[in-house]
Design a protein around this motif. Sequence first.
Motif, short mmCIF file in Angstrom:
data_model
loop_
_atom_site.label_atom_id
_atom_site.label_comp_id
_atom_site.label_asym_id
_atom_site.label_seq_id
_atom_site.Cartn_x
_atom_site.Cartn_y
_atom_site.Cartn_z
N ILE A 80 0.82 -1.21 0.00
CA ILE A 80 0.00 0.00 0.00
C ILE A 80 0.86 1.27 0.00
O ILE A 80 0.63 2.17 -0.82
CB ILE A 80 -1.03 -0.03 1.14
N PRO A 81 1.89 1.40 0.87
CA PRO A 81 2.74 2.59 0.76
C PRO A 81 3.49 2.68 -0.57
O PRO A 81 3.70 3.78 -1.09
CB PRO A 81 3.72 2.46 1.92
N VAL A 82 3.87 1.54 -1.13
CA VAL A 82 4.55 1.55 -2.43
C VAL A 82 3.61 2.11 -3.50
O VAL A 82 4.03 2.88 -4.36
CB VAL A 82 5.05 0.12 -2.79
N CYS A 83 2.33 1.72 -3.45
CA CYS A 83 1.36 2.26 -4.41
C CYS A 83 1.23 3.77 -4.28
O CYS A 83 1.20 4.49 -5.28
CB CYS A 83 0.00 1.60 -4.21
N PHE A 84 1.17 4.26 -3.04
CA PHE A 84 1.06 5.70 -2.84
C PHE A 84 2.32 6.41 -3.32
O PHE A 84 2.24 7.49 -3.94
CB PHE A 84 0.78 6.03 -1.38
N LEU A 85 3.49 5.84 -3.07
CA LEU A 85 4.73 6.46 -3.55
C LEU A 85 4.78 6.49 -5.08
O LEU A 85 5.18 7.50 -5.67
CB LEU A 85 5.95 5.72 -2.99
N CYS A 86 4.39 5.39 -5.71
CA CYS A 86 4.38 5.37 -7.17
C CYS A 86 3.40 6.39 -7.74
O CYS A 86 3.70 7.06 -8.73
CB CYS A 86 4.05 3.97 -7.67
N PHE A 88 2.46 9.16 -6.27
CA PHE A 88 3.02 10.48 -6.00
C PHE A 88 4.09 10.84 -7.02
O PHE A 88 4.08 11.93 -7.61
CB PHE A 88 3.60 10.51 -4.58
N PHE A 89 5.03 9.92 -7.26
CA PHE A 89 6.10 10.21 -8.21
C PHE A 89 5.58 10.25 -9.64
O PHE A 89 6.08 11.01 -10.47
CB PHE A 89 7.24 9.20 -8.07
N GLY A 90 4.57 9.45 -9.94
CA GLY A 90 3.94 9.52 -11.26
C GLY A 90 3.28 10.87 -11.48
O GLY A 90 3.36 11.45 -12.58
N ALA A 91 2.61 11.37 -10.45
CA ALA A 91 2.00 12.70 -10.54
C ALA A 91 3.07 13.77 -10.70
O ALA A 91 2.89 14.73 -11.47
CB ALA A 91 1.15 12.97 -9.30
N ASP A 92 4.20 13.62 -10.00
CA ASP A 92 5.30 14.57 -10.17
C ASP A 92 5.81 14.58 -11.61
O ASP A 92 6.03 15.65 -12.19
CB ASP A 92 6.46 14.23 -9.23
N LEU A 93 5.99 13.41 -12.18
CA LEU A 93 6.45 13.33 -13.56
C LEU A 93 5.42 13.94 -14.52
O LEU A 93 5.79 14.62 -15.48
CB LEU A 93 6.76 11.89 -13.95
N TRP A 112 13.22 10.18 -11.49
CA TRP A 112 13.48 8.90 -12.15
C TRP A 112 14.48 8.06 -11.33
O TRP A 112 14.35 6.83 -11.25
CB TRP A 112 14.01 9.10 -13.57
N PHE A 113 15.45 8.71 -10.72
CA PHE A 113 16.40 7.99 -9.87
C PHE A 113 15.70 7.39 -8.65
O PHE A 113 15.95 6.25 -8.28
CB PHE A 113 17.55 8.90 -9.44
N ILE A 114 14.80 8.16 -8.04
CA ILE A 114 14.06 7.66 -6.88
C ILE A 114 13.16 6.49 -7.29
O ILE A 114 13.06 5.48 -6.57
CB ILE A 114 13.25 8.80 -6.22
N ILE A 115 12.51 6.61 -8.44
CA ILE A 115 11.66 5.52 -8.92
C ILE A 115 12.50 4.28 -9.19
O ILE A 115 12.11 3.15 -8.85
CB ILE A 115 10.88 5.95 -10.18
#
Length: 178
Positions: A80-86, A88-93, A112-115
């Motif tokens: 679940i936290p991994v989904c939220f992080l993905c 969040f970073f997808g929205a940033d991109l 991209w490095f964090i992903i």
Amino acid sequence: MKKLFNEDNVLMRALSFLCDLIFLNMAFLISILPIFTIGASLSALYHVAIRMIRKDDMYIWPAFYKAFRDCFKQSTLLFIPVCFLCAFFGADLYIIHKVIDPSYIVLQYPIWFIIFALVSIIIYAFPLIGMYENTTKQVLKNAVLLSLSNIPTTIFIQMKENYDNVLTDNGIFSTVKI
């Protein structure tokens, strides 16, 4: 002809293994229908697949169900936290590419490095949950160590996944639109 249908024959063992893989994938696909169970399903899939490779004598459905139950809490709490992080970073991109001025496109590189780092850890985390009984902190620590000690393999796995996505979404295996 009698040797052809002998259950110790190489052909029969290979067909049996193939049918077991089909049943395992069916169990996985059924169990990921509720989205939040994807983590537990991945851990159970890895657990049963590794047991199959080790040639443990087992029935696929009960082994998958038992591994799913054993891994459910820990895998779900990680997924679940991994989904939220993905997300969040997808929205940033998305914001970097579509909303802000193109001169700020360089901001995408740290994301991209964090992903890449996140996916590198997740590649190893769910198999570790499926095979070993550790705390989530210990699983993440081991996943980080595995991803850092196997950098070429980690890069290859990520490149293969991206290559498969390109082939099926935009490439050879995509549907023809008229």
